[in-house]
Scaffold this active site. Structure first.
Site, PDB file in Angstrom:
ATOM      1  N   GLY A  80       0.794  -1.213   0.000  1.00  0.00           N
ATOM      2  CA  GLY A  80       0.000   0.000   0.000  1.00  0.00           C
ATOM      3  C   GLY A  80       0.831   1.269   0.000  1.00  0.00           C
ATOM      4  CG  MET A  81       2.720   2.474   3.232  1.00  0.00           C
ATOM      5  SD  MET A  81       1.848   4.053   3.350  1.00  0.00           S
ATOM      6  CE  MET A  81       0.203   3.545   2.857  1.00  0.00           C
ATOM      7  CB  VAL A  84      10.909  -3.290  -2.984  1.00  0.00           C
ATOM      8  CG1 VAL A  84      12.403  -3.593  -2.867  1.00  0.00           C
ATOM      9  CG2 VAL A  84      10.401  -2.699  -1.684  1.00  0.00           C
ATOM     10  CE  LYS A  99      10.536   0.961   2.729  1.00  0.00           C
ATOM     11  NZ  LYS A  99      10.942   0.722   4.130  1.00  0.00           N
ATOM     12  CG  ASP A 195       7.639  -2.438  14.321  1.00  0.00           C
ATOM     13  OD1 ASP A 195       6.940  -3.137  15.092  1.00  0.00           O
ATOM     14  OD2 ASP A 195       7.367  -2.287  13.121  1.00  0.00           O
TER      15      ASP A 195
END
Length: 359
Positions: A80-81, A84, A99, A195
Protein backbone atom coordinates in the site's frame (compact mmCIF):
# COMPACT_ATOMS: atom_id res chain seq x y z
CA UNK A 1 -12.51 -1.99 13.97
CA UNK A 2 -13.02 -5.52 12.66
CA UNK A 3 -12.90 -8.50 14.98
CA UNK A 4 -9.43 -9.91 15.35
CA UNK A 5 -7.86 -13.31 15.26
CA UNK A 6 -4.85 -13.99 17.52
CA UNK A 7 -2.53 -14.14 14.51
CA UNK A 8 -3.67 -10.69 13.38
CA UNK A 9 -1.91 -9.01 16.32
CA UNK A 10 1.38 -9.05 14.44
CA UNK A 11 -0.11 -7.03 11.57
CA UNK A 12 -1.19 -8.04 8.10
CA UNK A 13 1.74 -8.89 5.93
CA UNK A 14 1.71 -7.11 2.63
CA UNK A 15 1.38 -8.96 -0.64
CA UNK A 16 4.55 -9.32 -2.61
CA UNK A 17 5.03 -10.47 -6.15
CA UNK A 18 7.98 -11.03 -8.38
CA UNK A 19 8.30 -10.45 -12.11
CA UNK A 20 10.84 -11.72 -14.55
CA UNK A 21 12.96 -9.17 -16.33
CA UNK A 22 14.93 -9.70 -19.47
CA UNK A 23 17.89 -7.56 -18.44
CA UNK A 24 21.48 -8.24 -19.40
CA UNK A 25 22.69 -9.00 -15.87
CA UNK A 26 23.41 -12.61 -14.98
CA UNK A 27 20.71 -13.01 -12.32
CA UNK A 28 18.16 -10.49 -13.55
CA UNK A 29 15.85 -13.23 -14.85
CA UNK A 30 15.58 -15.10 -11.56
CA UNK A 31 12.63 -14.47 -9.29
CA UNK A 32 13.49 -13.76 -5.68
CA UNK A 33 11.34 -13.06 -2.66
CA UNK A 34 11.62 -9.72 -0.91
CA UNK A 35 10.80 -9.35 2.81
CA UNK A 36 7.37 -7.83 3.34
CA UNK A 37 8.70 -5.16 5.66
CA UNK A 38 10.48 -3.43 2.82
CA UNK A 39 7.10 -2.23 1.61
CA UNK A 40 5.44 -1.91 5.03
CA UNK A 41 3.66 1.12 6.42
CA UNK A 42 2.87 2.70 9.77
CA UNK A 43 -0.86 2.01 9.58
CA UNK A 44 -0.38 -1.71 9.22
CA UNK A 45 1.95 -1.98 12.16
CA UNK A 46 -0.16 0.11 14.53
CA UNK A 47 -3.60 -1.39 14.00
CA UNK A 48 -4.19 -4.58 15.92
CA UNK A 49 -6.32 -6.04 13.11
CA UNK A 50 -3.77 -5.07 10.48
CA UNK A 51 -6.29 -3.35 8.23
CA UNK A 52 -4.14 -0.59 6.77
CA UNK A 53 -4.50 1.09 3.38
CA UNK A 54 -5.02 -1.42 0.63
CA UNK A 55 -2.68 -1.92 -2.29
CA UNK A 56 -4.20 -2.05 -5.75
CA UNK A 57 -2.44 -5.38 -6.04
CA UNK A 58 -0.12 -4.57 -8.92
CA UNK A 59 2.42 -2.07 -10.09
CA UNK A 60 0.78 0.10 -12.74
CA UNK A 61 2.71 1.30 -15.73
CA UNK A 62 6.12 0.49 -17.14
CA UNK A 63 9.10 -0.02 -14.87
CA UNK A 64 11.24 3.10 -14.69
CA UNK A 65 14.52 2.61 -16.52
CA UNK A 66 16.50 4.48 -13.88
CA UNK A 67 16.00 5.90 -10.41
CA UNK A 68 18.85 8.25 -9.60
CA UNK A 69 22.04 6.55 -10.73
CA UNK A 70 20.47 3.08 -10.42
CA UNK A 71 19.39 1.00 -13.40
CA UNK A 72 16.13 -0.80 -12.60
CA UNK A 73 16.22 -4.56 -13.24
CA UNK A 74 12.81 -5.75 -12.08
CA UNK A 75 10.00 -5.36 -9.58
CA UNK A 76 10.55 -7.33 -6.38
CA UNK A 77 7.46 -6.49 -4.34
CA UNK A 78 4.82 -3.90 -3.57
CA UNK A 79 2.31 -2.82 -0.96
CA UNK A 80 0.00 0.00 0.00
CA UNK A 81 2.86 2.42 0.68
CA UNK A 82 5.27 1.72 -2.14
CA UNK A 83 7.25 -0.65 -4.31
CA UNK A 84 10.65 -2.33 -4.16
CA UNK A 85 12.86 -2.88 -7.20
CA UNK A 86 16.03 -4.80 -7.84
CA UNK A 87 18.50 -2.36 -9.35
CA UNK A 88 22.11 -2.06 -10.45
CA UNK A 89 24.48 0.63 -9.25
CA UNK A 90 26.56 1.39 -12.32
CA UNK A 91 29.06 3.57 -10.46
CA UNK A 92 29.93 1.01 -7.78
CA UNK A 93 29.17 -2.15 -9.78
CA UNK A 94 26.78 -3.76 -7.32
CA UNK A 95 23.17 -4.82 -7.06
CA UNK A 96 20.89 -2.91 -4.69
CA UNK A 97 17.26 -2.82 -3.63
CA UNK A 98 15.36 0.41 -4.28
CA UNK A 99 12.43 1.24 -2.00
CA UNK A 100 10.22 3.83 -3.71
CA UNK A 101 7.17 5.43 -2.09
CA UNK A 102 3.93 5.93 -3.92
CA UNK A 103 3.07 9.57 -4.52
CA UNK A 104 0.88 11.30 -1.95
CA UNK A 105 1.35 8.59 0.67
CA UNK A 106 0.50 9.63 4.21
CA UNK A 107 0.03 7.79 7.47
CA UNK A 108 -3.61 8.13 8.45
CA UNK A 109 -2.92 7.18 12.04
CA UNK A 110 -0.22 9.56 13.06
CA UNK A 111 -0.14 12.48 10.68
CA UNK A 112 3.46 12.59 9.34
CA UNK A 113 3.94 11.84 5.66
CA UNK A 114 5.54 8.57 4.69
CA UNK A 115 8.44 10.39 2.99
CA UNK A 116 9.32 11.67 6.46
CA UNK A 117 9.24 8.13 7.81
CA UNK A 118 11.42 6.83 4.99
CA UNK A 119 13.99 9.56 5.55
CA UNK A 120 13.85 8.77 9.26
CA UNK A 121 14.63 5.15 8.46
CA UNK A 122 17.59 6.15 6.31
CA UNK A 123 18.99 8.50 8.93
CA UNK A 124 18.64 5.89 11.66
CA UNK A 125 20.28 3.08 9.70
CA UNK A 126 23.06 5.37 8.50
CA UNK A 127 24.16 5.78 12.14
CA UNK A 128 24.82 2.05 12.47
CA UNK A 129 27.69 0.14 10.90
CA UNK A 130 27.31 -3.51 11.83
CA UNK A 131 27.16 -6.80 9.88
CA UNK A 132 23.83 -7.65 11.51
CA UNK A 133 22.06 -4.45 10.45
CA UNK A 134 20.86 -3.91 6.89
CA UNK A 135 22.90 -1.19 5.21
CA UNK A 136 21.34 1.89 3.61
CA UNK A 137 23.40 3.41 0.80
CA UNK A 138 21.45 6.50 -0.20
CA UNK A 139 18.21 8.46 0.24
CA UNK A 140 16.96 10.64 -2.60
CA UNK A 141 14.01 11.69 -4.72
CA UNK A 142 12.83 10.53 -8.12
CA UNK A 143 10.19 12.59 -9.90
CA UNK A 144 8.97 13.90 -6.56
CA UNK A 145 8.98 10.48 -4.86
CA UNK A 146 11.34 9.59 -2.03
CA UNK A 147 13.47 6.47 -2.47
CA UNK A 148 16.05 4.51 -0.50
CA UNK A 149 18.90 2.52 -1.99
CA UNK A 150 19.39 -0.44 0.33
CA UNK A 151 21.73 -3.41 0.57
CA UNK A 152 20.41 -6.18 -1.68
CA UNK A 153 20.19 -9.46 0.20
CA UNK A 154 18.97 -12.82 -1.05
CA UNK A 155 17.12 -14.37 1.82
CA UNK A 156 13.92 -14.50 3.78
CA UNK A 157 12.30 -13.15 6.90
CA UNK A 158 13.07 -14.75 10.23
CA UNK A 159 9.54 -16.15 10.39
CA UNK A 160 9.85 -17.75 6.95
CA UNK A 161 13.22 -19.17 8.01
CA UNK A 162 11.57 -20.76 11.05
CA UNK A 163 8.90 -22.30 8.85
CA UNK A 164 11.18 -23.50 6.06
CA UNK A 165 12.58 -26.45 8.04
CA UNK A 166 12.46 -28.11 11.42
CA UNK A 167 14.85 -26.03 13.54
CA UNK A 168 16.51 -27.12 16.77
CA UNK A 169 16.49 -24.77 19.72
CA UNK A 170 20.23 -24.32 19.25
CA UNK A 171 19.75 -23.18 15.63
CA UNK A 172 17.02 -20.74 16.63
CA UNK A 173 19.07 -19.41 19.53
CA UNK A 174 22.18 -18.94 17.39
CA UNK A 175 20.26 -16.99 14.78
CA UNK A 176 18.55 -14.84 17.39
CA UNK A 177 21.83 -14.03 19.10
CA UNK A 178 23.07 -12.57 15.81
CA UNK A 179 19.89 -10.50 15.49
CA UNK A 180 20.40 -9.37 19.07
CA UNK A 181 23.90 -8.20 18.21
CA UNK A 182 22.42 -5.99 15.49
CA UNK A 183 19.88 -4.60 17.95
CA UNK A 184 22.63 -4.00 20.49
CA UNK A 185 24.60 -2.07 17.84
CA UNK A 186 21.57 0.17 17.33
CA UNK A 187 21.41 0.83 21.06
CA UNK A 188 25.12 1.62 21.13
CA UNK A 189 24.47 4.15 18.35
CA UNK A 190 21.80 5.80 20.50
CA UNK A 191 18.73 4.38 18.75
CA UNK A 192 15.68 2.48 19.97
CA UNK A 193 14.16 0.35 17.20
CA UNK A 194 10.60 0.19 18.63
CA UNK A 195 9.41 -2.45 16.15
CA UNK A 196 11.64 -5.51 16.44
CA UNK A 197 9.80 -8.65 15.27
CA UNK A 198 10.31 -11.66 12.94
CA UNK A 199 9.17 -9.70 9.88
CA UNK A 200 11.78 -7.02 10.54
CA UNK A 201 14.65 -9.50 10.68
CA UNK A 202 16.16 -11.16 7.64
CA UNK A 203 18.19 -14.35 7.30
CA UNK A 204 20.30 -14.27 4.16
CA UNK A 205 21.22 -17.24 2.02
CA UNK A 206 24.74 -16.56 3.23
CA UNK A 207 23.53 -17.28 6.77
CA UNK A 208 24.00 -13.70 7.93
CA UNK A 209 21.20 -12.22 10.02
CA UNK A 210 20.22 -8.59 9.49
CA UNK A 211 17.89 -6.35 11.50
CA UNK A 212 16.00 -3.93 9.28
CA UNK A 213 13.13 -1.42 9.05
CA UNK A 214 14.14 1.39 11.40
CA UNK A 215 11.23 3.55 10.25
CA UNK A 216 9.87 3.84 13.80
CA UNK A 217 13.25 4.23 15.49
CA UNK A 218 13.77 7.09 17.90
CA UNK A 219 16.99 8.57 19.26
CA UNK A 220 17.74 8.15 22.94
CA UNK A 221 17.93 11.21 25.15
CA UNK A 222 21.71 10.83 25.10
CA UNK A 223 21.84 10.99 21.30
CA UNK A 224 19.52 13.98 21.20
CA UNK A 225 21.72 15.79 23.68
CA UNK A 226 24.82 14.95 21.66
CA UNK A 227 23.14 16.33 18.54
CA UNK A 228 22.21 19.52 20.35
CA UNK A 229 25.73 20.12 21.63
CA UNK A 230 27.42 19.24 18.33
CA UNK A 231 25.37 21.60 16.16
CA UNK A 232 25.52 25.39 16.15
CA UNK A 233 22.57 26.79 18.07
CA UNK A 234 21.08 28.49 15.01
CA UNK A 235 20.90 25.15 13.19
CA UNK A 236 18.55 23.56 15.72
CA UNK A 237 17.92 19.83 15.24
CA UNK A 238 17.30 19.24 11.55
CA UNK A 239 16.32 15.89 10.10
CA UNK A 240 13.47 13.42 10.17
CA UNK A 241 15.05 11.37 12.96
CA UNK A 242 14.57 14.13 15.52
CA UNK A 243 10.94 14.72 14.51
CA UNK A 244 8.31 12.86 16.60
CA UNK A 245 6.60 10.16 14.52
CA UNK A 246 3.15 10.43 16.08
CA UNK A 247 0.86 12.66 18.03
CA UNK A 248 0.77 12.13 21.79
CA UNK A 249 -1.08 8.95 22.72
CA UNK A 250 -0.81 7.28 19.30
CA UNK A 251 0.31 3.67 19.25
CA UNK A 252 3.77 3.09 17.75
CA UNK A 253 4.92 -0.45 17.09
CA UNK A 254 3.40 -3.88 16.57
CA UNK A 255 1.16 -4.67 19.59
CA UNK A 256 1.93 -8.40 19.80
CA UNK A 257 5.63 -7.60 20.35
CA UNK A 258 5.35 -4.46 22.46
CA UNK A 259 6.22 -4.06 26.12
CA UNK A 260 3.60 -2.59 28.43
CA UNK A 261 5.38 0.76 28.72
CA UNK A 262 5.41 1.11 24.93
CA UNK A 263 1.61 1.15 24.90
CA UNK A 264 1.90 4.31 27.00
CA UNK A 265 4.34 5.86 24.53
CA UNK A 266 7.47 5.18 26.61
CA UNK A 267 10.09 3.04 24.93
CA UNK A 268 13.79 2.60 25.52
CA UNK A 269 16.37 -0.12 24.92
CA UNK A 270 14.66 -2.34 27.50
CA UNK A 271 11.48 -2.19 25.43
CA UNK A 272 13.45 -3.51 22.45
CA UNK A 273 14.77 -6.24 24.73
CA UNK A 274 11.19 -7.22 25.55
CA UNK A 275 10.28 -7.37 21.83
CA UNK A 276 13.38 -9.46 21.20
CA UNK A 277 12.38 -11.94 23.91
CA UNK A 278 8.82 -12.20 22.57
CA UNK A 279 10.35 -13.05 19.19
CA UNK A 280 12.79 -15.55 20.68
CA UNK A 281 10.02 -17.20 22.71
CA UNK A 282 7.91 -17.51 19.56
CA UNK A 283 10.79 -19.08 17.67
CA UNK A 284 11.48 -21.59 20.44
CA UNK A 285 7.89 -22.58 21.23
CA UNK A 286 5.94 -21.81 18.06
CA UNK A 287 3.65 -19.41 19.92
CA UNK A 288 3.96 -16.01 21.55
CA UNK A 289 4.30 -15.82 25.35
CA UNK A 290 1.10 -13.94 26.15
CA UNK A 291 -2.37 -15.27 25.37
CA UNK A 292 -4.29 -12.56 23.54
CA UNK A 293 -7.28 -12.62 21.22
CA UNK A 294 -7.63 -8.85 21.10
CA UNK A 295 -5.70 -5.73 21.95
CA UNK A 296 -7.48 -5.33 25.27
CA UNK A 297 -6.79 -8.94 26.28
CA UNK A 298 -3.17 -8.43 25.35
CA UNK A 299 -2.96 -5.40 27.62
CA UNK A 300 -4.45 -7.40 30.48
CA UNK A 301 -2.00 -10.26 29.90
CA UNK A 302 0.91 -7.83 29.96
CA UNK A 303 -0.40 -6.20 33.13
CA UNK A 304 -0.61 -9.57 34.88
CA UNK A 305 2.79 -10.63 33.53
CA UNK A 306 1.40 -14.14 33.11
CA UNK A 307 3.34 -16.10 30.48
CA UNK A 308 1.83 -19.16 28.81
CA UNK A 309 2.60 -22.52 30.43
CA UNK A 310 5.50 -24.32 28.79
CA UNK A 311 4.35 -26.71 26.04
CA UNK A 312 4.88 -30.41 26.72
CA UNK A 313 7.07 -32.23 26.13
CA UNK A 314 9.55 -29.51 27.00
CA UNK A 315 12.18 -29.25 24.26
CA UNK A 316 13.76 -26.00 25.50
CA UNK A 317 16.28 -26.18 28.37
CA UNK A 318 15.15 -24.80 31.72
CA UNK A 319 18.05 -22.35 31.86
CA UNK A 320 17.16 -20.87 28.47
CA UNK A 321 13.50 -20.42 29.37
CA UNK A 322 14.53 -18.62 32.56
CA UNK A 323 16.73 -16.20 30.61
CA UNK A 324 13.91 -15.40 28.19
CA UNK A 325 11.28 -15.04 30.92
CA UNK A 326 13.42 -12.43 32.69
CA UNK A 327 13.53 -10.42 29.47
CA UNK A 328 9.72 -10.54 29.41
CA UNK A 329 9.30 -9.01 32.87
CA UNK A 330 6.52 -6.44 33.12
CA UNK A 331 8.73 -3.82 34.75
CA UNK A 332 11.72 -2.66 32.68
CA UNK A 333 13.90 -2.60 35.80
CA UNK A 334 13.37 -6.35 36.25
CA UNK A 335 14.66 -7.24 32.79
CA UNK A 336 18.30 -7.67 31.85
CA UNK A 337 20.37 -4.49 32.32
CA UNK A 338 21.11 -4.30 28.58
CA UNK A 339 20.96 -6.27 25.35
CA UNK A 340 24.61 -7.17 25.86
CA UNK A 341 23.81 -8.64 29.27
CA UNK A 342 20.94 -10.63 27.79
CA UNK A 343 23.10 -11.90 24.93
CA UNK A 344 25.81 -12.98 27.37
CA UNK A 345 23.22 -14.95 29.36
CA UNK A 346 21.89 -16.58 26.19
CA UNK A 347 25.39 -17.64 25.17
CA UNK A 348 26.15 -19.11 28.61
CA UNK A 349 24.94 -22.67 27.98
CA UNK A 350 25.62 -24.69 31.18
CA UNK A 351 26.13 -27.89 29.16
CA UNK A 352 28.93 -26.32 27.16
CA UNK A 353 30.38 -24.83 30.32
CA UNK A 354 30.51 -28.30 31.90
CA UNK A 355 32.16 -29.62 28.74
CA UNK A 356 34.92 -27.03 29.02
CA UNK A 357 35.47 -27.94 32.65
CA UNK A 358 35.60 -31.65 31.81
CA UNK A 359 38.17 -30.96 29.10
Amino acid sequence: MKSTRPDDLDGRRLRTRARRDGGAHDDADRVRAVPDMLVGDVDERTQVDGNGPESDGSFSGLLPRRIGRYTILKLLGEGGMGVVFAAYDVDLDRKVAIKLLRQGTRSSVSGPTEPSRLLREAQAMAKISHPNVLQVYEAGTHEGQVFLAIEYVEGTTLRAWWQAARRSWREILGTMIKAGEGLSAAHAAGLVHRDFKPENTMVGKDGRVRVMDFGLARPTDGLLEALRTSLPEEHGLPGALETPMTRTGALVGTPAYMALEQFAGNADARSDQFSFCVTLYEGLYGERPFVAESLEKLRRALLSGEVRPEPRPAMVPTWLRAVVIRGLAREPEQRWPSMDALLAALADDPARRRGRWAG
